[in-house]
Design an enzyme around this catalytic site. Structure first.
Site, PDB file in Angstrom:
ATOM      1  N   LYS A   1      -2.930   7.005   1.555  1.00  8.93           N
ATOM      2  CA  LYS A   1      -2.740   7.153   3.006  1.00  8.93           C
ATOM      3  C   LYS A   1      -1.820   8.345   3.282  1.00  8.93           C
ATOM      4  O   LYS A   1      -0.623   8.192   3.556  1.00  8.93           O
ATOM      5  CB  LYS A   1      -2.179   5.850   3.600  1.00  8.93           C
ATOM      6  CG  LYS A   1      -2.354   5.771   5.123  1.00  8.93           C
ATOM      7  CD  LYS A   1      -2.115   4.360   5.603  1.00  8.93           C
ATOM      8  CE  LYS A   1      -1.995   4.244   7.102  1.00  8.93           C
ATOM      9  NZ  LYS A   1      -3.218   4.482   7.852  1.00  8.93           N
TER      10      LYS A   1
ATOM     11  N   ARG B   1       9.690  27.406   0.470  1.00  9.29           N
ATOM     12  CA  ARG B   1       8.296  26.999   0.321  1.00  9.29           C
ATOM     13  C   ARG B   1       7.808  27.300  -1.093  1.00  9.29           C
ATOM     14  O   ARG B   1       7.970  28.431  -1.566  1.00  9.29           O
ATOM     15  CB  ARG B   1       7.422  27.739   1.347  1.00  9.29           C
ATOM     16  CG  ARG B   1       5.960  27.361   1.310  1.00  9.29           C
ATOM     17  CD  ARG B   1       5.193  28.007   2.459  1.00  9.29           C
ATOM     18  NE  ARG B   1       3.779  27.639   2.418  1.00  9.29           N
ATOM     19  CZ  ARG B   1       2.843  28.315   1.759  1.00  9.29           C
ATOM     20  NH1 ARG B   1       3.167  29.408   1.088  1.00  9.29           N
ATOM     21  NH2 ARG B   1       1.580  27.899   1.771  1.00  9.29           N
TER      22      ARG B   1
ATOM     23  N   ARG C   1       0.841  -1.216   0.000  1.00 10.37           N
ATOM     24  CA  ARG C   1       0.000   0.000   0.000  1.00 10.37           C
ATOM     25  C   ARG C   1       0.868   1.256   0.000  1.00 10.37           C
ATOM     26  O   ARG C   1       0.542   2.242  -0.660  1.00 10.37           O
ATOM     27  CB  ARG C   1      -0.949   0.008   1.185  1.00 10.37           C
ATOM     28  CG  ARG C   1      -1.880   1.224   1.142  1.00 10.37           C
ATOM     29  CD  ARG C   1      -2.933   1.191   2.212  1.00 10.37           C
ATOM     30  NE  ARG C   1      -2.344   1.183   3.539  1.00 10.37           N
ATOM     31  CZ  ARG C   1      -3.020   0.930   4.655  1.00 10.37           C
ATOM     32  NH1 ARG C   1      -4.303   0.647   4.590  1.00 10.37           N
ATOM     33  NH2 ARG C   1      -2.429   0.946   5.826  1.00 10.37           N
TER      34      ARG C   1
HETATM   35  N1  PLP Z   1      -9.434   3.980   7.246  1.00 16.86           N
HETATM   36  C1  PLP Z   1      -8.731   5.027   7.679  1.00 16.86           C
HETATM   37  C2  PLP Z   1      -9.226   6.411   7.419  1.00 16.86           C
HETATM   38  C3  PLP Z   1      -7.538   4.827   8.401  1.00 16.86           C
HETATM   39  O1  PLP Z   1      -6.834   5.890   8.844  1.00 16.86           O
HETATM   40  C4  PLP Z   1      -7.119   3.508   8.676  1.00 16.86           C
HETATM   41  C5  PLP Z   1      -5.880   3.246   9.412  1.00 16.86           C
HETATM   42  O2  PLP Z   1      -5.165   4.127   9.813  1.00 16.86           O
HETATM   43  C6  PLP Z   1      -7.898   2.439   8.204  1.00 16.86           C
HETATM   44  C7  PLP Z   1      -9.048   2.712   7.486  1.00 16.86           C
HETATM   45  C8  PLP Z   1      -7.510   1.017   8.464  1.00 16.86           C
HETATM   46  O3  PLP Z   1      -6.436   0.621   7.657  1.00 16.86           O
HETATM   47  P1  PLP Z   1      -5.428  -0.530   8.131  1.00 16.86           P
HETATM   48  O4  PLP Z   1      -6.266  -1.737   8.401  1.00 16.86           O
HETATM   49  O5  PLP Z   1      -4.535  -0.711   6.972  1.00 16.86           O
HETATM   50  O6  PLP Z   1      -4.750  -0.022   9.354  1.00 16.86           O
END
Ligand code: PLP
Length: 287
Positions: A151, A101, A52
Site C-alpha cells: 500500500k 536527493r 498490513r
Molecule cells: N484496492 C486499492 C487499490 C485500494 O487503494 C484500496 C483502499 O484504499 C482497497 C483495494 C481496499 O482496501 P481496504 O479494504 O483495506 O481499504
C-alpha cells in the site's frame, strides 16, 4: 476548526505541522499508508490495518517506527481531540528525509522514517446515498506497477483513473489487465452470480483489502459461496450484482459497468445484506 495532526511524535495544529522538502515520500513516493475508518468514535478493523502496514513496511525494507500499541494510542488521541464521530484516520510512513536527493535508500540509523497521521471528519459515513442508488463504473487499462499488494503512496494512476471516471460522468473506474478486472481505483471489486460472490484471488496484482478479508469471512459464515478468481469485464457486464469494498466505502453496490446495467439496474439484495452484516459486525468489534 483547525485539526490537530500528528507528526513524528508531536501533536500539532495542522498549520504548524511540517515535513522536509527532502522527504522521500515527497521526492520518490517512497512511503506507505493506511486509512482506518471511524464509526461512532471507534476504529474499524484496526488490527487488520496495522498488520498490513507492517507487511508493507517489511516488503520495502523500511523500519517500523512505532509499536502497534503506540499506533492505537495515537489513532485514539486524534479521534478524541478532533472529536471525530464518523470519519477516517489517515496514516503515512515514509523512508524519511536524508537531507538531499539520492535514489539509494538512506541508512535508517541516521535517517529516521517520517510518520504523519491526520483525521478527516465524515459525518454519516455509513449512510452514503450511493449505498441506495449504487455506483456506476467504467473499465480502464491497469497500467500500475507490479507490486499493488504493497500500500504505497504512488497514487497518481488511481487519481487519473478517478478523473477518467469523473469525465465520463460515472462514480469510479475498474482496472482491467489482460481482459480481467484487477480492482477499483481505491477498492476491491466483486461480481455476484446467484448466491456466488466472485472476486480476484490475492497476489501481487491487487491490494489485499482489509475490508475484503472481513467481508469474505462474513459471507462464508452467512452460507454465501465465495470464489476467489479473476473475472473478465464481460463477465462483470453479465453479472446479477456487483459491488466494491474499502475501509471508507465499506460494501458499496455497483449497478452499471461500461454503460451496461446489471440485473434490474438497482443495488442487489445479496450486496445489501453483506453491507448490513459488515457494518453491524465491524461496529461491534470496533476499538
Ligand atoms: N484496492 C486499492 C487499490 C485500494 O487503494 C484500496 C483502499 O484504499 C482497497 C483495494 C481496499 O482496501 P481496504 O479494504 O483495506 O481499504
Amino acid at each position: 476548526m483547525s485539526r490537530t495532526v500528528y507528526v513524528n511524535g508531536e501533536y500539532l495544529p495542522e498549520g504548524e505541522a511540517k515535513v522536509s522538502i527532502f522527504d522521500r515520500g515527497f521526492l520518490m513516493a517512497d512511503g506507505v499508508y493506511e486509512v482506518t475508518s471511524v464509526l461512532g468514535g471507534k476504529l474499524i478493523d484496526f488490527a487488520g490495518h496495522v498488520t498490513r502496514l507492517e507487511r508493507s513496511l517489511s516488503e520495502l525494507d523500511m523500519a517500523t517506527p512505532v509499536t502497534p500499541e503506540a499506533l492505537l494510542e495515537i489513532h485514539r488521541e486524534l479521534v478524541r481531540v478532533n472529536e471525530i464521530e464518523d470519519g477516517l484516520v489517515y496514516l503515512q510512513i515514509t523512508r524519511g528525509a536524508p537531507g538531499d536527493r539520492d535514489f539509494v535508500f538512506p541508512d535508517p540509523a541516521t535517517t529516521p522514517s517520517t510518520i504523519v497521521l491526520f483525521t478527516q471528519s465524515k459525518p454519516g459515513l455509513a449512510d452514503s446515498p450511493l449505498a441506495k442508488t449504487g455506483m456506476r463504473v467504467i473499465s480502464i487499462e491497469d497500467v500500475r506497477w507490479g507490486r499493488r499488494d504493497i500500500k504505497t503512496v504512488q497514487l497518481l494512476y488511481p487519481s487519473m483513473g478517478k478523473m477518467m471516471a469523473k469525465r465520463a460522468g460515472v462514480d469510479d473506474a475498474w482496472f482491467v489487465e489482460d481482459g480481467h478486472v484487477t480492482e477499483g481505483t481505491s477498492n476491491n471489486a466483486y461480481i455476484v452470480k446467484g448466491n456466488r460472490i466472485i472476486t480476484r484471488h490475492l497476489g501481487n496484482d491487487i491490494l489485499h483489502g482489509i475490508t475484503r478479508a472481513a467481508v469474505l469471512r462474513f459471507a462464508r459464515e452467512a452460507q454465501m459461496e465465495v470464489e476467489e478468481r479473476a473475472f473478465t469485464i464481460d463477465e462483470a457486464k453479465g453479472a446479477d450484482e456487483a459491488f466494491i469494498t474499502s475501509a471508507s466505502a465499506f460494501v458499496m453496490p455497483v449497478v452499471e459497468v461500461d454503460g451496461v446495467a446489471l440485473g434490474d439496474g438497482k443495488p442487489g439484495k445479496l450486496t445489501a445484506r453483506l453491507r448490513e452484516i459488515y457494518l453491524e459486525e465491524s461496529r461491534k468489534a470496533a476499538v
